[in-house]
Design a protein around this motif. Structure first.
Motif, PDB file in Angstrom:
ATOM      1  N   MET A  34       0.668  -1.181  -0.146  1.00  0.00           N
ATOM      2  CA  MET A  34      -0.002   0.064   0.099  1.00  0.00           C
ATOM      3  C   MET A  34       0.788   1.289  -0.082  1.00  0.00           C
ATOM      4  O   MET A  34       1.820   1.417   0.762  1.00  0.00           O
ATOM      5  CB  MET A  34      -0.808   0.017   1.134  1.00  0.00           C
ATOM      6  CG  MET A  34      -1.935  -1.143   1.241  1.00  0.00           C
ATOM      7  SD  MET A  34      -3.102  -0.923   2.515  1.00  0.00           S
ATOM      8  CE  MET A  34      -1.898  -2.001   3.517  1.00  0.00           C
ATOM      9  N   VAL A  35       0.505   2.151  -0.706  1.00  0.00           N
ATOM     10  CA  VAL A  35       1.393   3.344  -0.718  1.00  0.00           C
ATOM     11  C   VAL A  35       0.230   4.620  -0.361  1.00  0.00           C
ATOM     12  O   VAL A  35      -0.717   4.762  -0.842  1.00  0.00           O
ATOM     13  CB  VAL A  35       1.822   3.759  -2.334  1.00  0.00           C
ATOM     14  CG1 VAL A  35       2.625   4.940  -2.314  1.00  0.00           C
ATOM     15  CG2 VAL A  35       2.486   2.687  -2.967  1.00  0.00           C
ATOM     16  N   HIS A  36       1.055   5.463   0.557  1.00  0.00           N
ATOM     17  CA  HIS A  36       0.121   6.585   0.988  1.00  0.00           C
ATOM     18  C   HIS A  36       0.116   7.756   0.007  1.00  0.00           C
ATOM     19  O   HIS A  36      -0.958   8.255  -0.253  1.00  0.00           O
ATOM     20  CB  HIS A  36       0.522   7.219   2.417  1.00  0.00           C
ATOM     21  CG  HIS A  36      -0.081   7.917   3.193  1.00  0.00           C
ATOM     22  ND1 HIS A  36      -0.677   9.192   2.745  1.00  0.00           N
ATOM     23  CD2 HIS A  36      -0.932   7.519   4.251  1.00  0.00           C
ATOM     24  CE1 HIS A  36      -1.477   9.597   3.546  1.00  0.00           C
ATOM     25  NE2 HIS A  36      -1.633   8.704   4.445  1.00  0.00           N
ATOM     26  N   ARG A  37       1.190   8.124  -0.401  1.00  0.00           N
ATOM     27  CA  ARG A  37       1.567   9.370  -1.187  1.00  0.00           C
ATOM     28  C   ARG A  37       0.804  10.572  -0.766  1.00  0.00           C
ATOM     29  O   ARG A  37       0.821  11.688  -1.756  1.00  0.00           O
ATOM     30  CB  ARG A  37       0.839   9.031  -2.608  1.00  0.00           C
ATOM     31  CG  ARG A  37       1.347   7.772  -3.429  1.00  0.00           C
ATOM     32  CD  ARG A  37       0.875   7.649  -4.597  1.00  0.00           C
ATOM     33  NE  ARG A  37       1.426   8.500  -5.417  1.00  0.00           N
ATOM     34  CZ  ARG A  37       1.372   8.507  -6.868  1.00  0.00           C
ATOM     35  NH1 ARG A  37       0.453   7.451  -7.517  1.00  0.00           N
ATOM     36  NH2 ARG A  37       1.781   9.311  -7.634  1.00  0.00           N
ATOM     37  N   ASP A  38       0.416  10.742   0.176  1.00  0.00           N
ATOM     38  CA  ASP A  38      -0.187  12.069   0.727  1.00  0.00           C
ATOM     39  C   ASP A  38       0.141  12.408   2.188  1.00  0.00           C
ATOM     40  O   ASP A  38      -0.955  12.736   3.022  1.00  0.00           O
ATOM     41  CB  ASP A  38      -1.707  12.239   0.236  1.00  0.00           C
ATOM     42  CG  ASP A  38      -1.973  13.898   0.448  1.00  0.00           C
ATOM     43  OD1 ASP A  38      -0.980  14.767   0.472  1.00  0.00           O
ATOM     44  OD2 ASP A  38      -3.153  14.047   0.887  1.00  0.00           O
ATOM     45  N   ILE A  39       1.329  12.047   2.779  1.00  0.00           N
ATOM     46  CA  ILE A  39       1.621  12.139   4.173  1.00  0.00           C
ATOM     47  C   ILE A  39       1.713  13.324   4.647  1.00  0.00           C
ATOM     48  O   ILE A  39       2.844  14.174   3.724  1.00  0.00           O
ATOM     49  CB  ILE A  39       2.808  10.923   4.525  1.00  0.00           C
ATOM     50  CG1 ILE A  39       2.886  11.020   6.028  1.00  0.00           C
ATOM     51  CG2 ILE A  39       4.096  11.226   3.805  1.00  0.00           C
ATOM     52  CD1 ILE A  39       1.700  10.056   6.589  1.00  0.00           C
ATOM     53  N   LYS A  40       1.182  13.921   5.478  1.00  0.00           N
ATOM     54  CA  LYS A  40       1.604  15.114   6.142  1.00  0.00           C
ATOM     55  C   LYS A  40       0.902  15.148   7.401  1.00  0.00           C
ATOM     56  O   LYS A  40       0.195  14.331   7.850  1.00  0.00           O
ATOM     57  CB  LYS A  40       0.892  16.301   4.989  1.00  0.00           C
ATOM     58  CG  LYS A  40      -0.642  16.145   4.918  1.00  0.00           C
ATOM     59  CD  LYS A  40      -1.303  17.055   3.880  1.00  0.00           C
ATOM     60  CE  LYS A  40      -2.862  16.594   3.803  1.00  0.00           C
ATOM     61  NZ  LYS A  40      -3.094  17.528   2.608  1.00  0.00           N
ATOM     62  N   PRO A  41       1.402  16.339   8.242  1.00  0.00           N
ATOM     63  CA  PRO A  41       0.869  16.431   9.585  1.00  0.00           C
ATOM     64  C   PRO A  41      -0.589  16.308   9.665  1.00  0.00           C
ATOM     65  O   PRO A  41      -1.125  15.816  10.636  1.00  0.00           O
ATOM     66  CB  PRO A  41       1.698  17.748  10.175  1.00  0.00           C
ATOM     67  CG  PRO A  41       2.580  17.777   9.249  1.00  0.00           C
ATOM     68  CD  PRO A  41       2.313  17.440   7.924  1.00  0.00           C
ATOM     69  N   GLU A  42      -1.171  16.905   8.760  1.00  0.00           N
ATOM     70  CA  GLU A  42      -2.923  16.683   8.916  1.00  0.00           C
ATOM     71  C   GLU A  42      -3.430  15.576   8.692  1.00  0.00           C
ATOM     72  O   GLU A  42      -4.500  15.024   9.344  1.00  0.00           O
ATOM     73  CB  GLU A  42      -3.677  17.727   7.988  1.00  0.00           C
ATOM     74  CG  GLU A  42      -3.194  19.272   8.025  1.00  0.00           C
ATOM     75  CD  GLU A  42      -1.857  19.673   7.523  1.00  0.00           C
ATOM     76  OE1 GLU A  42      -1.190  18.798   6.927  1.00  0.00           O
ATOM     77  OE2 GLU A  42      -1.544  20.882   7.483  1.00  0.00           O
ATOM     78  N   ASN A  43      -2.509  14.624   8.193  1.00  0.00           N
ATOM     79  CA  ASN A  43      -3.160  13.439   8.067  1.00  0.00           C
ATOM     80  C   ASN A  43      -2.738  12.093   9.086  1.00  0.00           C
ATOM     81  O   ASN A  43      -2.600  11.062   9.131  1.00  0.00           O
ATOM     82  CB  ASN A  43      -2.600  12.790   6.598  1.00  0.00           C
ATOM     83  CG  ASN A  43      -3.568  13.288   5.452  1.00  0.00           C
ATOM     84  OD1 ASN A  43      -4.491  13.623   5.872  1.00  0.00           O
ATOM     85  ND2 ASN A  43      -3.064  13.014   4.322  1.00  0.00           N
ATOM     86  N   ILE A  44      -1.883  12.845  10.102  1.00  0.00           N
ATOM     87  CA  ILE A  44      -1.521  12.021  11.333  1.00  0.00           C
ATOM     88  C   ILE A  44      -2.300  12.441  12.389  1.00  0.00           C
ATOM     89  O   ILE A  44      -2.524  13.442  12.895  1.00  0.00           O
ATOM     90  CB  ILE A  44      -0.170  12.199  11.608  1.00  0.00           C
ATOM     91  CG1 ILE A  44       0.705  11.991  10.250  1.00  0.00           C
ATOM     92  CG2 ILE A  44       0.145  11.415  12.777  1.00  0.00           C
ATOM     93  CD1 ILE A  44       2.282  12.009  10.480  1.00  0.00           C
ATOM     94  N   LEU A  45      -3.244  11.362  12.694  1.00  0.00           N
ATOM     95  CA  LEU A  45      -4.280  11.753  13.999  1.00  0.00           C
ATOM     96  C   LEU A  45      -3.424  11.080  15.434  1.00  0.00           C
ATOM     97  O   LEU A  45      -2.722  10.188  15.376  1.00  0.00           O
ATOM     98  CB  LEU A  45      -5.313  10.695  13.664  1.00  0.00           C
ATOM     99  CG  LEU A  45      -6.106  11.078  12.612  1.00  0.00           C
ATOM    100  CD1 LEU A  45      -7.293  10.350  12.475  1.00  0.00           C
ATOM    101  CD2 LEU A  45      -6.362  12.471  12.263  1.00  0.00           C
TER     102      LEU A  45
END
Lengths: 100, 184
Positions: free
Chosen positions: B34-45
């Motif tokens: 699986m590839v995330h491709r949009d990892i950023k602080p907003e996407n870390i809960l």
């Protein structure tokens, strides 16, 4: 044999610390003499005060909560005392030359 | 600039700890295709002790060779794979996040009760007794644990150490008193 004599004989083989000396005496005597922690430390300190042993500390050890080990080694006087103890014991056992 | 200078002056103790769990989660998902491709602080809960990467899954590892531009920002904008596969991938990512949150590195081990009982004694006694008797007792406990000794055996060692240390401390203090009397 007293704790003191057993410790002196065990330390002749090389420096050691409390727990190690308990095991050394037990191993050397095939389990016949088991020194307790209640008797070993006062005996070691008394022998150090008498000048038979000298102590030094190792580096801190993690499994001892960062405390060092206190190692003891025999001084020249301690070697003489150990030799005297050994001769006395051999004499009692009739192992000295001409004792038979 | 001034902010970074101020930041440099801060002590290490004030530095926030780095949480490796998002990176570990991503690695876990990537290893499973699986590839995330949009990892950023907003996407870390972050929920208290638990942190979870919000897996905006776009494709599988096979798609990783595909050009990244234009970036895909969400599952809804992705042109492929099919919605069913994406839904499954999101669910798998969520499950992976849950698994990793439960298997995250444990908090630093608290001192065990037997060690704390000896630590209490340690603070009461002269240094020599604390280093030698208590140090040897702790070392013995460590060996006993490695050998799988029973709890009563461990507590017997702790109790005997307490008794012997108090006797030794008493005789140590008595020796000092006697020594003083002799000097007089």
């Amino acid at each position: 044999m007293t704790a003191r004599a057993a410790l002196l004989q065990a330390l002749i083989a090389g420096p050691g610390y409390g727990l190690d000396l308990i095991e050394r005496v037990k191993r050397q005597t095939n389990g016949a003499i088991v020194l307790g922690q209640g008797s070993i430390y006062p005996a070691l300190r008394a022998m150090e005060d008498e000048g038979l042993l000298e102590s030094y500390e190792s580096e801190p050890v993690p499994e001892r909560g960062g405390r060092p080990r206190v190692f003891y080694r025999v001084t020249a006087e301690g070697h003489r005392a150990a030799q005297g103890d050994r001769s006395a014991m051999m004499g009692l056992l009739g192992l000295t030359p001409g004792a038979a | 600039m001034s902010r970074s200078r101020k930041a440099k002056r801060r002590k290490n103790a004030h530095a926030p700890p780095v949480d490796p769990r998002p990176a570990v989660s991503l690695n876990f998902a990537h290893e499973r295709g699986m590839v995330h491709r949009d990892i950023k602080p907003e996407n870390i809960l972050h929920r208290g002790e638990m942190s979870r990467a919000d897996f905006g899954i776009d494709g599988t590892a096979d798609d990783a060779s595909r050009p990244l531009d234009p970036p895909v920002h969400s599952v809804a904008q992705a042109s492929h794979p099919s919605p069913a596969i994406r839904a499954l991938a999101v669910l798998a990512g969520f499950a992976a996040g849950e698994f990793l949150a439960s298997a995250s590195p444990p908090a630093p081990a608290r001192p065990r009760r037997a060690e704390r009982a000896l630590g209490l004694l340690d603070r009461m006694l002269p240094r020599r007794i604390a280093v030698e008797e208590i140090g040897d007792a702790l070392e013995q406990l460590a060996r006993m644990r490695a050998e799988g000794a029973s709890a009563p055996a461990v507590w017997l060692v702790v109790t005997l150490t307490w008794v012997f240390c108090l006797i030794h401390w008493f005789s140590y203090a008595l020796g000092k008193v006697k020594g003083k009397k002799r000097r007089r």
